[in-house]
Design an enzyme around this catalytic site. Structure first.
Site, mmCIF file in Angstrom:
data_model
loop_
_atom_site.group_PDB
_atom_site.id
_atom_site.type_symbol
_atom_site.label_atom_id
_atom_site.label_comp_id
_atom_site.label_asym_id
_atom_site.label_seq_id
_atom_site.Cartn_x
_atom_site.Cartn_y
_atom_site.Cartn_z
ATOM 1 N N GLY A 291 12.431 0.057 3.177
ATOM 2 C CA GLY A 291 13.539 -0.367 2.321
ATOM 3 C C GLY A 291 14.395 -1.451 2.978
ATOM 4 N N CYS B 158 -0.115 3.694 10.471
ATOM 5 C CA CYS B 158 0.579 4.742 9.727
ATOM 6 C C CYS B 158 1.244 5.727 10.690
ATOM 7 C CB CYS B 158 -0.372 5.497 8.815
ATOM 8 S SG CYS B 158 0.473 6.792 7.897
ATOM 9 N N ASN C 257 9.518 8.437 4.526
ATOM 10 C CA ASN C 257 8.431 9.164 3.879
ATOM 11 C C ASN C 257 7.488 9.719 4.927
ATOM 12 O OD1 ASN C 257 5.441 8.031 3.760
ATOM 13 N ND2 ASN C 257 6.821 6.253 3.939
ATOM 14 N N SER D 259 0.824 -1.204 0.000
ATOM 15 C CA SER D 259 0.000 0.000 0.000
ATOM 16 C C SER D 259 0.865 1.264 0.000
ATOM 17 C CB SER D 259 -0.897 -0.002 1.222
ATOM 18 O OG SER D 259 -1.680 1.164 1.243
ATOM 19 N N THR E 197 9.049 -0.059 -1.309
ATOM 20 C CA THR E 197 10.103 0.821 -1.798
ATOM 21 C C THR E 197 10.730 0.358 -3.113
ATOM 22 O OG1 THR E 197 10.541 1.422 0.487
ATOM 23 C CG2 THR E 197 12.280 1.892 -1.086
ATOM 24 N N ALA F 274 -3.681 3.829 0.903
ATOM 25 C CA ALA F 274 -4.605 4.013 2.017
ATOM 26 C C ALA F 274 -5.762 4.918 1.599
ATOM 27 C CB ALA F 274 -3.883 4.618 3.212
ATOM 28 N N LEU G 160 -0.969 10.038 4.246
ATOM 29 C CA LEU G 160 -2.252 9.510 3.784
ATOM 30 C C LEU G 160 -2.959 10.351 2.728
ATOM 31 C CD1 LEU G 160 -3.875 8.080 7.040
ATOM 32 C CD2 LEU G 160 -2.480 6.891 5.357
HETATM 33 C C1 LIG Z 1 5.926 6.427 0.175
HETATM 34 C C2 LIG Z 1 5.267 5.385 1.007
HETATM 35 C C3 LIG Z 1 3.889 5.460 1.239
HETATM 36 C C4 LIG Z 1 3.253 4.512 2.023
HETATM 37 N N1 LIG Z 1 1.902 4.579 2.221
HETATM 38 C C5 LIG Z 1 1.266 3.614 2.927
HETATM 39 C C6 LIG Z 1 -0.147 3.605 3.061
HETATM 40 O O1 LIG Z 1 -0.841 4.465 2.517
HETATM 41 N N2 LIG Z 1 -0.724 2.623 3.799
HETATM 42 C C7 LIG Z 1 0.025 1.652 4.405
HETATM 43 O O2 LIG Z 1 -0.537 0.771 5.061
HETATM 44 N N3 LIG Z 1 1.354 1.613 4.273
HETATM 45 C C8 LIG Z 1 1.997 2.567 3.557
HETATM 46 N N4 LIG Z 1 3.367 2.519 3.408
HETATM 47 C C9 LIG Z 1 4.112 1.415 4.011
HETATM 48 C C10 LIG Z 1 4.372 0.296 2.998
HETATM 49 O O3 LIG Z 1 3.165 -0.278 2.559
HETATM 50 C C11 LIG Z 1 5.264 -0.799 3.610
HETATM 51 O O4 LIG Z 1 4.627 -1.330 4.753
HETATM 52 C C12 LIG Z 1 6.642 -0.285 4.016
HETATM 53 O O5 LIG Z 1 7.099 0.657 3.073
HETATM 54 C C13 LIG Z 1 7.694 -1.380 4.158
HETATM 55 O O6 LIG Z 1 7.898 -2.056 2.952
HETATM 56 P P1 LIG Z 1 9.150 -1.731 1.952
HETATM 57 O O7 LIG Z 1 10.377 -1.763 2.783
HETATM 58 O O8 LIG Z 1 9.066 -2.781 0.911
HETATM 59 O O9 LIG Z 1 8.868 -0.357 1.407
HETATM 60 C C14 LIG Z 1 4.002 3.469 2.606
HETATM 61 C C15 LIG Z 1 5.379 3.398 2.376
HETATM 62 C C16 LIG Z 1 6.024 4.327 1.585
HETATM 63 C C17 LIG Z 1 7.505 4.208 1.368
#
Ligand SMILES: Cc1cc2nc3c(=O)[nH]c(=O)nc-3n(C[C@H](O)[C@H](O)[C@H](O)COP(=O)(O)O)c2cc1C
Ligand SMILES: Cc1cc2nc3c(=O)[nH]c(=O)nc-3n(C[C@H](O)[C@H](O)[C@H](O)COP(=O)(O)OP(=O)(O)OC[C@H]3O[C@@H](n4cnc5c(N)ncnc54)[C@H](O)[C@@H]3O)c2cc1C
Ligand SMILES: Cc1cc2nc3c(=O)[nH]c(=O)nc-3n(C[C@H](O)[C@H](O)[C@H](O)COP(=O)(O)OP(=O)(O)OC[C@H]3O[C@@H](n4cnc5c(N)ncnc54)[C@H](O)[C@@H]3O)c2cc1C
Ligand SMILES: Cc1cc2nc3c(=O)[nH]c(=O)nc-3n(C[C@H](O)[C@H](O)[C@H](O)COP(=O)(O)O)c2cc1C
Ligand code: FES
Ligand code: FES
Lengths: 316, 259, 316, 259
Positions: free
Chosen positions: A226, A139, A77, A29, A275, A54, A81
């Site tokens: 990341g 969040c 980041n 997400s 990421t 979200a 939302l």
């Molecule tokens: C730019 C950005 C926006 C995100 N927005 C949401 C979101 O709207 N809802 C949510 O549950 N997680 C959100 N996340 C979290 C990601 O879904 C994920 O849980 C987190 O980035 C860890 O995974 P990754 O290391 O592969 O990025 C966001 C992450 C990033 C980097």
């Protein structure tokens, strides 16, 4: 390297809730918007599922810029939302995704108070094309509410019960890593009726802009994601999957097919990729391909063999 | 996204580099706009996880090559500057919405500050090709930072300003944007640091000259999926945070809301 | 780059508790042993202070190997407090360090129960050459006890009170990042009498050895350190330093002089350097030099100007 | 720690490389031992934060150079294998305690498995120089993994075994360590994977031959400050976790405790 198509012999499907995902990889997400942009790069039907940004009751503009910072092997980041609100999502975004008939759509739901969440879920329940809901109680970028549900087991349970009472599709609860005891949070959600858990959301972090002498992000703190966070995510997936009986989606720093193997072995039934999509728009399909090749090279016939494989074997 | 090959890479001034590489697409058949950007991975190490946005500066249709001009700002562009001719470069783009070109115009005013100047070069070329009168007003800290002056001069007149007067006039770009001067133009196109854009918007609103601003926000994905790069934009009476990578980086000047 | 010696004009000294540290850089506990090995590389008197390996009442052998894993921009360790026990430390290691007359020595104290800690502190109180104690209530690698003190504010406060009752030198409490609310932990320790706080210890993480289908570390989980965790550490230092009135030592991923600047601006009075010493035995002195050069280039006359500089200014 | 220059880097078999570089110290005046290791940074990126330990294999006193021989095991050694002649290499060492040489001995048995063979080369050279009879028994998976055979042959006889018999005899090193064979030696020196060392220790304890084992544990610092690389060692009747980087990697065979 053999291509994805060449490796017919590896069965990448995984059962997840009532679904059979064609592979265990889905975008996370907030890291894929509502799919439109990436559809210019590849056919979204190739994904195991999609988790959209979200969605809140009303439109939100999010936090001020700068909202992003780069950190060693990660990023921060503070989007906060930003989204067009549930009505607009139902009207404009979900119909677009419904075109992808083989793509299970998971809608990430966020809000400030329980009533907001309940209202969003009620409205989404009218939509046929949604496979599951993912409750974002974690969040770190919303000041009021939001995070509390994700750090207090009682409040999380209350939230899950309220949502389960109105939802007509499975509810996945997305957990925050910013807690003392992740297992306690997971058990509270399971007991309250969660159908599955996804973890982890981002770790709360900060970067200082030393030239300007202030936090780099306009919002001060942001969410760390990341490769840097992968060890924390794998640990939490391992611990939680040893304690609960519902399926788990592993999230945090997945960049390659081997990272997927790591999460599956730790006990996840599927993974989300966040990421990595920003670095490489093709990340998800590349990762699916790498997973297939890894399985092929390691004599794994079905990817389900990997789930929990790193756990102590019973009777050993 | 494509792995392309670097065909030339030269230091053109103090901390400024000109980098040319094979275009990731066929320039004859693919549409691109001046003001669009390329999203470049400076290394495949996780130390620099995110791509860096650099404006499309010059296009070589004959050899199907693109050129960017950049300043070493931090560690990432420093790393980029170590790349050699022949090295592979991971490039995504051109991305975003560039400057809209108005065929009916007769005279265009281009305003650039520092590393905001590069996108004006391809813009100037296209406007010039359409037969428009092009005048570029460009500002730099000093002669040490001045770039692309002879490139711009190919397509029209150039007024140079520097903070210290070491080249051109001493002063900043808004010093020359008096209403009488601006009256001679149909439109302006600006790119540069936010304070400059803000000042330009104000001055030229008074002069009643329509125009475009190219915004510079920190980017993640560059393709509209992270919602990290937003800037407040006023459209239809509402202010909303819009993605500068997808809806921008270029916006109509009157839409852009500065705080 | 100008050398450290050339930059007389920058004053690197920082007041810390009753001490005046000649610079704000000290090696972190467990990442410098007791100083002997590094003394072959440079004169330890160049350090702001030294924090020695966790010392327990009795000798400990720690966990089984493998105890280390590399992660993106970081590492996991599961040493498990291996140390020769407080008597041996007093007899063999502290006298060695006493030779370095300009080197404040901070002894990191660990244990399982409050009584262990109290006993260790009592014995160390006999030693003249110690400048301060650092209470390690946050080691993630000891199963029984240890971590609980670091995650429960009541227990932490009880521990701090017990130690303060017997200690005749300042007590720094080292906090664990593996908590929901770091500020609550910090305030509990401050109220209980802590003279200073150091943060962060490692985040709990895990890596799976996908070839062997089991956690890579023999102990399963380990502590994550290195650049990967810096954003979490900076955030916690910023939050805690805004809430407490005692000085703070920032720890987590410091690799360069600019990282020191970041921690100081976030509100730390000094920093500790851990993992960097493993990569580069000269890390601490290189970092001190880089800090001096940065200050010089930025017109900073005294490094104390940087402390808390990223905080909102009062009246602004 | 020193930045030295790579003078040669060649692939010598399937995934095996020989890397030669300027010694970080003056080999004429600085003491070093066979069995010591060099702790090498494969890149300055944080992706590979920790150094990699590789055994000192050959010493070139004339040119003041050292050689290591390594197998591409994972991502770090893969990265190392991309380094070019002339590149800088960040090297710490030689570190640790190597093999102790007994001048009074007449015949030494060297036992190596896979990438445990490299340290035996410099050891063989030194023993040979002392006039000892040297016999090396070395095992590999297959001819694809066999290394340093001609180097060892310069200093004595070599018995080669492979799992698949593709070169030398089919079998494992312990197959040839019968008591009659071992009786001809004063001492043994072994290096290889842990299961091999364990088997060798057991067999040669029965044969009553004293010797040394070089252990391979994951290392952090390589200099004794992280306490990450320990192995249980029995000394004075007590078993304690000792740092293999500082007290080892070579230990007297009878001290080493295997689980
Ligand atoms: C730019 C950005 C926006 C995100 N927005 C949401 C979101 O709207 N809802 C949510 O549950 N997680 C959100 N996340 C979290 C990601 O879904 C994920 O849980 C987190 O980035 C860890 O995974 P990754 O290391 O592969 O990025 C966001 C992450 C990033 C980097
Ligand atoms: C649409 C667009 C076009 C641009 N075109 C050019 C150009 O043609 N020539 C040129 O020299 N520069 C240009 N820039 C600015 C350039 O992207 C930054 O200078 C560069 O990203 C800095 O990276 P770094 O690693 O050196 O700095 P670091 O500070 O190490 O970068 C850390 C992070 O911050 C981001 N960042 C840092 N400074 C900026 C900035 N000023 N703007 C946006 N992101 C930043 C980086 O992208 C990276 O994600 C442009 C920016 C945008 C948004
Ligand atoms: C004292 C000593 C001497 C050695 N000498 C040689 C030699 O001469 N030639 C040779 O080919 N190999 C040698 N090895 C093994 C070599 O260090 C590893 O193969 C190498 O570190 C693997 O790194 P990687 O990045 O390719 O693997 P990765 O798995 O990506 O490495 C990840 C981490 O694990 C560590 N690691 C992985 N495998 C091993 C291993 N088998 N032993 C120790 N650490 C490991 C790495 O150092 C690194 O910190 C020696 C090991 C030790 C302890
Ligand atoms: C190998 C290793 C051993 C450690 N041992 C201790 C210890 O004994 N006591 C302690 O309080 N912290 C210990 N730590 C934590 C460090 O002191 C420090 O808090 C942490 O590593 C974060 O800093 P860094 O990112 O600079 O390494 C250890 C860390 C590492 C990596
Ligand atoms: S940079 Fe990701 S949406 Fe614009
Ligand atoms: S590797 Fe650090 S103590 Fe041995």
């Amino acid at each position: 390297m053999k291509s994805y198509e060449a490796i017919h012999q590896v069965d990448l499907t995984v059962p997840f809730l009532s679904l059979s995902l064609k592979n265990p990889v889905m975008p996370a997400s907030g890291c894929f918007a509502f799919g439109r942009e990436i559809s210019a790069f590849y056919d979204l039907n190739r994904l195991g599922a999609i988790v959209v940004k979200a969605t809140t009751l009303d439109e939100r503009q999010g936090n001020a810029s700068p909202r992003l910072a780069e950190t060693p092997a990660g990023m921060l980041n503070s989007i906060g939302l930003q989204n067009p609100g549930v009505e607009c999502v139902i009207r404009e975004d979900l119909p677009y995704l419904a075109i992808y008939e083989q793509l299970p759509v998971i809608v990430n739901v966020a809000g400030t108070a329980i009533e907001d969440y309940v209202e969003v879920v009620k409205r989404l329940s009218q939509v046929q094309s949604i496979a599951a809901l993912e409750l974002n109680i974690s969040c770190p970028n919303v000041k009021c509410g939001g995070i509390q549900f994700g750090t207090d087991p009682e409040m999380a349970a209350e939230m899950v019960r309220a949502i389960k009472a109105v939802a007509n599709i499975p509810v996945i609860v997305k957990l925050s890593p910013n807690v003392t005891n992740i297992v306690e949070m997971a058990l509270a959600c399971e007991t309250a009726g969660a159908d599955a858990l996804s973890l982890i959301n981002t770790l709360i972090g900060m970067q200082i802009d030393v030239e300007r002498k202030r936090p780099l992000l306009a919002n001060g703190v942001g969410g760390l994601s990341g490769p840097a966070v992968k060890p924390v995510a794998v640990r939490m997936v391992y611990e939680v999957s040893s304690a609960v009986h519902i399926p788990i989606i592993g999230i945090g720093g997945v960049m390659t097919g081997v990272d997927v193997v790591e999460f599956l072995m730790a006990g996840a039934s599927a993974v989300q990729v966040g990421t990595a999509n920003f670095v490489d728009p093709y990340a998800c399909v590349r990762i699916i391909e790498e997973l297939g090749v890894w399985c092929d090279e390691h004599g794994v016939q079905s990817v389900t063999e990997l789930i929990g494989a790193a756990k102590p074997k019973i009777g050993v | 996204m494509a792995l392309v090959t670097i065909s030339s890479h030269t230091r053109i001034n103090a901390d400024l580099y000109e980098l040319t590489f094979t275009a990731p697409m066929d320039l004859q058949t693919t549409r691109y706009e001046p003001g669009q950007f390329l999203h470049i991975r400076v290394t495949d190490s996780f130390d620099f996880l995110l791509r860096r946005p650099l404006s499309l500066c010059k296009v070589d249709l004959l050899h199907n090559r693109l050129t960017v001009v950049y300043r070493v700002q931090g560690a990432g562009t420093k790393r980029l500057s170590t790349k050699q001719v022949g090295d592979a470069l991971d490039v995504l783009g051109p991305l975003g919405r560039g400057y809209q070109i108005h065929k009916e115009d007769h005279a265009s005013l281009l305003i650039g500050g520092g590393v905001g100047v590069p996108p004006l070069v391809e813009l100037a070329r296209q406007l010039h090709e359409l037969g428009q009168m092009v005048h570029a007003v460009v500002g730099f800290q000093s002669s040490q930072q001045a770039i692309l002056l002879s490139d711009l001069a190919q397509y029209g007149s150039v007024t140079v300003l520097t903070d210290d007067g070491s080249i051109g006039k001493k002063g900043i770009v808004t010093d020359v944007l008096r209403t009488e001067f601006c009256n001679g133009f149909d439109r302006y196109y600006a790119c540069g640091p936010t304070p400059m854009l803000k000042a330009v918007q104000q001055v030229l609103r008074t002069a009643d000259l329509p125009g475009y601003l190219s915004l510079e926000e920190r980017m993640g994905c560059g393709i509209g999926i992270c919602v990290g790069c937003v800037h407040p934009i006023m459209r239809d009476g509402h202010v909303a945070n819009m993605k500068t990578c997808k809806e921008g980086p270029v916006f109509a000047a009157e839409e852009v809301v500065f705080s």
